[in-house]
Write a protein that holds these residues in place. Structure first.
Motif, PDB file in Angstrom:
ATOM      1  N   LYS A  52      25.377  -2.526  14.494  1.00  0.00           N
ATOM      2  CA  LYS A  52      23.926  -2.522  14.031  1.00  0.00           C
ATOM      3  C   LYS A  52      23.816  -3.079  12.556  1.00  0.00           C
ATOM      4  N   SER A  53      22.840  -4.091  12.322  1.00  0.00           N
ATOM      5  CA  SER A  53      22.526  -4.344  11.128  1.00  0.00           C
ATOM      6  C   SER A  53      21.707  -3.165  10.513  1.00  0.00           C
TER       7      SER A  53
ATOM      8  N   ALA B  49      18.138  -3.287  12.090  1.00  0.00           N
ATOM      9  CA  ALA B  49      18.133  -2.802  13.443  1.00  0.00           C
ATOM     10  C   ALA B  49      18.153  -1.189  13.575  1.00  0.00           C
TER      11      ALA B  49
ATOM     12  N   ILE C 116      14.954   0.228  12.426  1.00  0.00           N
ATOM     13  CA  ILE C 116      13.948   0.250  13.606  1.00  0.00           C
ATOM     14  C   ILE C 116      14.176   1.223  14.550  1.00  0.00           C
ATOM     15  N   HIS C 117      15.449   1.220  14.991  1.00  0.00           N
ATOM     16  CA  HIS C 117      15.880   2.379  16.070  1.00  0.00           C
ATOM     17  C   HIS C 117      15.679   3.759  15.724  1.00  0.00           C
TER      18      HIS C 117
ATOM     19  N   TRP D 283      11.598  -5.362  11.028  1.00  0.00           N
ATOM     20  CA  TRP D 283      11.068  -5.809  12.239  1.00  0.00           C
ATOM     21  C   TRP D 283      11.308  -7.338  12.216  1.00  0.00           C
TER      22      TRP D 283
ATOM     23  N   VAL E   2      15.031  -8.290  12.533  1.00  0.00           N
ATOM     24  CA  VAL E   2      15.646  -8.355  13.699  1.00  0.00           C
ATOM     25  C   VAL E   2      15.020  -9.302  14.892  1.00  0.00           C
TER      26      VAL E   2
ATOM     27  N   GLU F 143      18.474  -9.705  17.318  1.00  0.00           N
ATOM     28  CA  GLU F 143      18.913  -8.350  17.328  1.00  0.00           C
ATOM     29  C   GLU F 143      18.031  -7.465  18.152  1.00  0.00           C
ATOM     30  N   TRP F 144      16.641  -7.559  17.981  1.00  0.00           N
ATOM     31  CA  TRP F 144      15.632  -6.724  18.635  1.00  0.00           C
ATOM     32  C   TRP F 144      16.147  -6.222  20.171  1.00  0.00           C
TER      33      TRP F 144
ATOM     34  N   GLN G  15      18.784  -5.773  21.455  1.00  0.00           N
ATOM     35  CA  GLN G  15      19.819  -4.670  21.515  1.00  0.00           C
ATOM     36  C   GLN G  15      19.405  -3.168  21.190  1.00  0.00           C
ATOM     37  N   ILE G  16      18.135  -3.304  20.746  1.00  0.00           N
ATOM     38  CA  ILE G  16      17.561  -1.914  20.384  1.00  0.00           C
ATOM     39  C   ILE G  16      16.708  -1.380  21.375  1.00  0.00           C
TER      40      ILE G  16
END
Length: 139
Positions: free
Chosen positions: A7-8, A11, A14-15, A124, A127, A132-133, A135-136
């Motif tokens: 994950k970046s 990301a 955010i997670h 946000w 992502v 990439e959002w 994959q969260i």
């Protein structure tokens, strides 16, 4: 076989934020979260109940949006509340790419809490821009 991807930073932030659950229930919890995520400086952070409400609204809205996008139940009111929080945050775009650790968007506010929330908003945006959002996972 799929290759695992890392994950970046955006990301991961955010997670972590959407996964706070009951651990973000009072002003001290919010201060601790902001410090642990390096979204605020060390020291006293004056946090109002309105700040806490905004942080929770943002978290719940991001979680609801991710849940809805994943085919789960959505909560349009939670998303709307989060959008109002995002609409009230001031961010600016960083000119120098190397300075954009989590996102090219940077807080344009002085208040510690709002600066932390603006950094989450920037993450946000990052992502969303990269996709990439997807994959969260919420929760």
């Amino acid at each position: 076989m799929t290759t695992p991807t890392k994950k970046s930073g955006a990301a991961a932030l955010i997670h972590t934020f959407i996964s706070t659950g009951d651990s973000l229930s009072d002003r001290a919890d919010l201060a601790r979260f902001l410090r642990e995520q390096r979204l605020a400086t060390e020291g006293a952070i004056p946090i109002t109940l309105a700040d806490l409400d905004e942080a929770i609204a943002l978290r719940d809205g991001l979680r609801a949006q991710l849940s809805h996008a994943a085919g789960g139940p959505g909560d349009p009111e939670a998303v709307a509340r989060a959008q109002r929080v995002l609409d009230g945050l001031r961010v600016t775009v960083r000119l120098v790419p190397g300075e954009a650790a989590l996102s090219p968007l940077a807080p344009a506010v002085v208040d510690e809490v709002r600066r932390g929330l603006a950094r989450i908003a920037g993450a946000w945006a990052a992502v969303l821009a990269t996709g990439e959002w997807r994959q969260i996972t919420p929760g």
